[in-house]
Design a protein around this motif. Structure first.
Motif, PDB file in Angstrom:
ATOM      1  N   ALA A   1      11.377 -46.565   3.710  1.00 20.44           N
ATOM      2  CA  ALA A   1      11.619 -47.659   4.655  1.00 20.44           C
ATOM      3  C   ALA A   1      12.378 -47.162   5.871  1.00 20.44           C
ATOM      4  N   LEU A   2      13.423 -46.355   5.622  1.00 23.06           N
ATOM      5  CA  LEU A   2      14.197 -45.804   6.743  1.00 23.06           C
ATOM      6  C   LEU A   2      13.335 -44.895   7.615  1.00 23.06           C
ATOM      7  N   LEU A   3      12.525 -44.065   6.974  1.00 26.21           N
ATOM      8  CA  LEU A   3      11.662 -43.162   7.716  1.00 26.21           C
ATOM      9  C   LEU A   3      10.656 -43.940   8.560  1.00 26.21           C
ATOM     10  N   LYS A   4      10.083 -44.988   7.973  1.00 27.54           N
ATOM     11  CA  LYS A   4       9.105 -45.792   8.695  1.00 27.54           C
ATOM     12  C   LYS A   4       9.716 -46.415   9.946  1.00 27.54           C
ATOM     13  N   HIS A   5      10.812 -47.145   9.782  1.00 29.84           N
ATOM     14  CA  HIS A   5      11.403 -47.842  10.926  1.00 29.84           C
ATOM     15  C   HIS A   5      12.010 -46.867  11.926  1.00 29.84           C
ATOM     16  N   THR A   6      12.640 -45.776  11.416  1.00 32.75           N
ATOM     17  CA  THR A   6      13.201 -44.787  12.334  1.00 32.75           C
ATOM     18  C   THR A   6      12.103 -44.131  13.157  1.00 32.75           C
ATOM     19  N   SER A   7      10.972 -43.854  12.519  1.00 31.53           N
ATOM     20  CA  SER A   7       9.855 -43.240  13.237  1.00 31.53           C
ATOM     21  C   SER A   7       9.311 -44.173  14.309  1.00 31.53           C
ATOM     22  N   VAL A   8       9.177 -45.453  13.952  1.00 32.16           N
ATOM     23  CA  VAL A   8       8.652 -46.423  14.927  1.00 32.16           C
ATOM     24  C   VAL A   8       9.623 -46.593  16.080  1.00 32.16           C
ATOM     25  N   TYR A   9      10.916 -46.748  15.758  1.00 33.76           N
ATOM     26  CA  TYR A   9      11.913 -46.855  16.824  1.00 33.76           C
ATOM     27  C   TYR A   9      11.975 -45.572  17.651  1.00 33.76           C
ATOM     28  N   GLY A  10      11.797 -44.435  16.974  1.00 31.97           N
ATOM     29  CA  GLY A  10      11.810 -43.160  17.685  1.00 31.97           C
ATOM     30  C   GLY A  10      10.694 -43.074  18.696  1.00 31.97           C
ATOM     31  N   VAL A  11       9.497 -43.527  18.295  1.00 27.43           N
ATOM     32  CA  VAL A  11       8.369 -43.545  19.233  1.00 27.43           C
ATOM     33  C   VAL A  11       8.671 -44.485  20.394  1.00 27.43           C
ATOM     34  N   GLY A  12       9.252 -45.649  20.070  1.00 26.33           N
ATOM     35  CA  GLY A  12       9.606 -46.596  21.129  1.00 26.33           C
ATOM     36  C   GLY A  12      10.616 -46.024  22.096  1.00 26.33           C
TER      37      GLY A  12
ATOM     38  N   SER B   1      10.271 -53.523  14.315  1.00 25.22           N
ATOM     39  CA  SER B   1      10.242 -52.260  15.046  1.00 25.22           C
ATOM     40  C   SER B   1       8.915 -52.042  15.770  1.00 25.22           C
ATOM     41  N   GLY B   2       7.814 -52.502  15.163  1.00 31.99           N
ATOM     42  CA  GLY B   2       6.506 -52.316  15.779  1.00 31.99           C
ATOM     43  C   GLY B   2       6.388 -53.038  17.100  1.00 31.99           C
ATOM     44  N   LEU B   3       6.838 -54.296  17.151  1.00 33.63           N
ATOM     45  CA  LEU B   3       6.778 -55.070  18.387  1.00 33.63           C
ATOM     46  C   LEU B   3       7.661 -54.449  19.466  1.00 33.63           C
ATOM     47  N   ILE B   4       8.839 -53.972  19.061  1.00 31.64           N
ATOM     48  CA  ILE B   4       9.729 -53.323  20.026  1.00 31.64           C
ATOM     49  C   ILE B   4       9.052 -52.112  20.653  1.00 31.64           C
ATOM     50  N   THR B   5       8.343 -51.351  19.837  1.00 34.53           N
ATOM     51  CA  THR B   5       7.657 -50.154  20.343  1.00 34.53           C
ATOM     52  C   THR B   5       6.527 -50.518  21.301  1.00 34.53           C
TER      53      THR B   5
ATOM     54  N   LEU C   1      16.452 -39.474  17.849  1.00 34.98           N
ATOM     55  CA  LEU C   1      16.822 -39.651  16.440  1.00 34.98           C
ATOM     56  C   LEU C   1      18.037 -40.548  16.230  1.00 34.98           C
ATOM     57  N   VAL C   2      19.148 -40.291  16.922  1.00 38.37           N
ATOM     58  CA  VAL C   2      20.378 -41.038  16.657  1.00 38.37           C
ATOM     59  C   VAL C   2      20.172 -42.532  16.905  1.00 38.37           C
ATOM     60  N   GLN C   3      19.670 -42.888  18.071  1.00 36.51           N
ATOM     61  CA  GLN C   3      19.476 -44.299  18.387  1.00 36.51           C
ATOM     62  C   GLN C   3      18.407 -44.968  17.526  1.00 36.51           C
ATOM     63  N   PRO C   4      17.222 -44.353  17.324  1.00 38.52           N
ATOM     64  CA  PRO C   4      16.233 -44.989  16.453  1.00 38.52           C
ATOM     65  C   PRO C   4      16.739 -45.192  15.024  1.00 38.52           C
TER      66      PRO C   4
ATOM     67  N   TRP D   1      19.288 -48.548  10.663  1.00 37.42           N
ATOM     68  CA  TRP D   1      20.389 -48.389   9.712  1.00 37.42           C
ATOM     69  C   TRP D   1      21.476 -49.438   9.921  1.00 37.42           C
ATOM     70  N   SER D   2      21.706 -49.862  11.170  1.00 35.80           N
ATOM     71  CA  SER D   2      22.759 -50.838  11.456  1.00 35.80           C
ATOM     72  C   SER D   2      22.481 -52.187  10.807  1.00 35.80           C
ATOM     73  N   SER D   3      21.236 -52.472  10.497  1.00 33.79           N
ATOM     74  CA  SER D   3      20.932 -53.705   9.772  1.00 33.79           C
ATOM     75  C   SER D   3      20.685 -53.449   8.288  1.00 33.79           C
ATOM     76  N   ARG D   4      20.081 -52.301   7.971  1.00 38.32           N
ATOM     77  CA  ARG D   4      19.722 -52.016   6.575  1.00 38.32           C
ATOM     78  C   ARG D   4      20.921 -51.573   5.735  1.00 38.32           C
TER      79      ARG D   4
END
Length: 495
Positions: free
Chosen positions: A7-18, A149-153, A267-270, A275-278
């Motif tokens: 789950a962390l990898l999925k959302h971090t990756s999506v936020y990272g792309v965004g 995360s998908g919509l944000i991206t 990486l840090v921000q995505p 992580w700040s919510s999870r």
């Protein structure tokens, strides 16, 4: 455990792309900026951006963490919607008052920041941009709270295309210079803010609660100090450089810093966005402390690896994309990358303080780190210019991370393997120093050798015992499974 990592990898990756798409505009525009703007113009743009960011910290940044925290405070949607509506109305009013002030005192601000009142129109444009950005910030925080995360991206990608198109039109076609960049930012932010605000209001309505606003302020107010400290650690060095050197040095330093800052937005921000919510959900689990420790270990390993890779290639990259007057910018990038490793550590370890609602401790950490940073900037920049600024940033983030570890362990104990973390930094630094001795005429040969050095990083970690036996076994099993699958597919192909 595996599900949590996925789950962390999925959302971090999506936020990272965004984040990458959002920041990609700045990097794609570097060739245009460095050819159509002088280092002095680039330095002026940097000072304008940072001035608006500083004011934004005081007016808005404290709300972002409070939105996520208090969104999860309630189980029913009515109260959650009221949290968002309350912050949205507050942001509209604060942003509007701030814009009026910026327009009214444009000449005074121009003289204060740029040492001349003739640039007051810059501040008029920035004032309207800031108003729209306050609304935009609330809407994005709402989407983060819902883990969309998908919509944000997707929104980030659309914004990137609009911003890139407008910047090229104003800079290259109309040749408007610096003011064209400001107009581009205003139009892009206005379109984004209006669209997101309308969508947010359609979902949550527009209700207001003084009681919830009081709770949000009580939680977020100490974070104002944190926001100022974060700004100082990230950006106050530009103002010291302007004071002790000149605006051209600011421009060259800003370009190098932009590349070092890649570690943060890649990486840090995505990671922090999810992580700040999870982390609140993870902390409730019976093995929450163990999960925190293991996630920290893998997270920091990836941070160090990316910092090493960036440091190895940066000299060649800047040599290709920037004009000769900006070439020295590469020297500060490895130091800034190290700084953002420590920033990532701070954000992770501060999680325990957020979970226990000890935001006053975060404010205390930030105040101490702010004072440390200002002192280091004053003494190091006067003597070492840009390199002094880079080291001041790194040492300040290290201070921040160390204090976060000490205070968080008192209220939310986690057994972090700090020895392994610092060992990985030492190994990465040794490999970088070895690579810096490489001097070949061919850029392709240089890149190949540096790539081999990068690949040796996990091997050296293995040799010194960084990885646990079960981790090594899992990697071997995965490789064997992949190899077996490859052989099976090859055998299944018709001859």
């Amino acid at each position: 455990m595996l599900g949590e990592f996925k789950a962390l990898l999925k959302h971090t990756s999506v936020y990272g792309v965004g984040n990458l798409l959002n920041k990609l505009v700045g990097f794609l525009l570097i060739p245009f900026y460095t050819h159509y703007l002088t280092p002095a113009d680039y330095g002026t743009l940097e000072l304008l951006d940072l001035s608006v960011a500083l004011f934004g910290l005081a007016v808005m940044m404290w709300m972002n963490s409070a939105i996520v925290r208090y969104y999860y405070e309630y189980e029913d949607q009515k109260n959650r919607n009221e949290v968002i509506g309350t912050v949205l109305i507050t942001a509209f009013l604060l942003g509007g008052f701030s814009a009026v002030g910026g327009i009214s005192f444009g000449k005074q601000l121009s003289f204060l920041i740029l040492k001349s009142p003739i640039y007051y129109k810059y501040f008029w444009i920035l004032s309207f941009t800031f108003w729209f950005s306050t609304l935009n910030s609330v809407s994005f925080s709402y989407l983060r709270a819902k883990q969309r995360s998908g919509l944000i991206t997707i929104l980030g990608a659309i914004t990137m295309v609009i911003s890139l198109t407008l910047n090229i039109y104003f800079i290259v076609v109309l040749k408007t210079g610096l003011i064209g960049i400001l107009y581009s930012s205003l139009i892009t932010m206005a379109l984004s803010a209006i669209t997101l605000t309308v969508l947010t209001i359609r979902e949550v309505g527009l209700s207001f609660s003084f009681g919830k606003l009081r709770d949000l302020v009580a939680f977020g107010a100490p974070l104002v100090v944190t926001s100022f400290a974060a700004f100082a650690l990230n950006f106050s060095d530009r103002f010291f450089l302007q004071r002790f050197t000149n605006v051209s040095v600011v421009g060259i330093y800003a370009l190098g810093y932009k590349f070092g800052f890649m570690l943060s937005f890649l990486l840090v921000q995505p990671f922090d966005m999810i992580w700040s919510s999870r982390m609140y959900e993870v902390a409730r689990k019976p093995n929450g402390a163990d999960l925190f420790s293991r996630i920290f270990r893998y997270y920091t390993l990836v941070l160090v690896a990316i910092a090493l890779g960036l440091s190895l290639i940066i000299k060649d990259v800047i040599g290709v994309i920037a004009s000769p007057s900006f070439r020295d910018a590469y020297k500060i990038v490895p130091i800034i990358a190290l700084a953002y490793i420590f920033q990532g550590v701070f954000r992770f370890m501060a999680g325990g303080l957020y979970i226990e609602k000890k935001t006053y401790s975060i404010g205390m950490i930030s105040a101490i780190s702010l004072a440390t940073n200002l002192l280091l900037n004053y003494f190091l920049i006067r003597r070492f210019d840009g390199m002094g600024a880079a080291w001041a940033t790194t040492l300040s983030f290290l201070t921040m991370a160390g204090l976060a570890y000490i205070m968080s362990e008192r209220v939310h104990p986690v057994s972090y393997r700090l020895g392994a973390f610092f060992a990985s930094i030492g190994i990465a630094a040794a490999l970088y120093l070895a690579a810096s001795k490489i001097s070949v005429s061919s850029i392709y040969l240089s890149a190949g050798l540096k790539f081999l050095i990068f690949l040796s990083f996990p091997l050296v970690l293995y040799l010194v015992g960084f990885f646990k036996k079960n981790e090594v076994e899992k990697v071997k099993q995965t490789v064997q499974m992949l190899w077996a699958a490859r052989r099976w597919r090859a055998a299944a192909l018709p001859e």
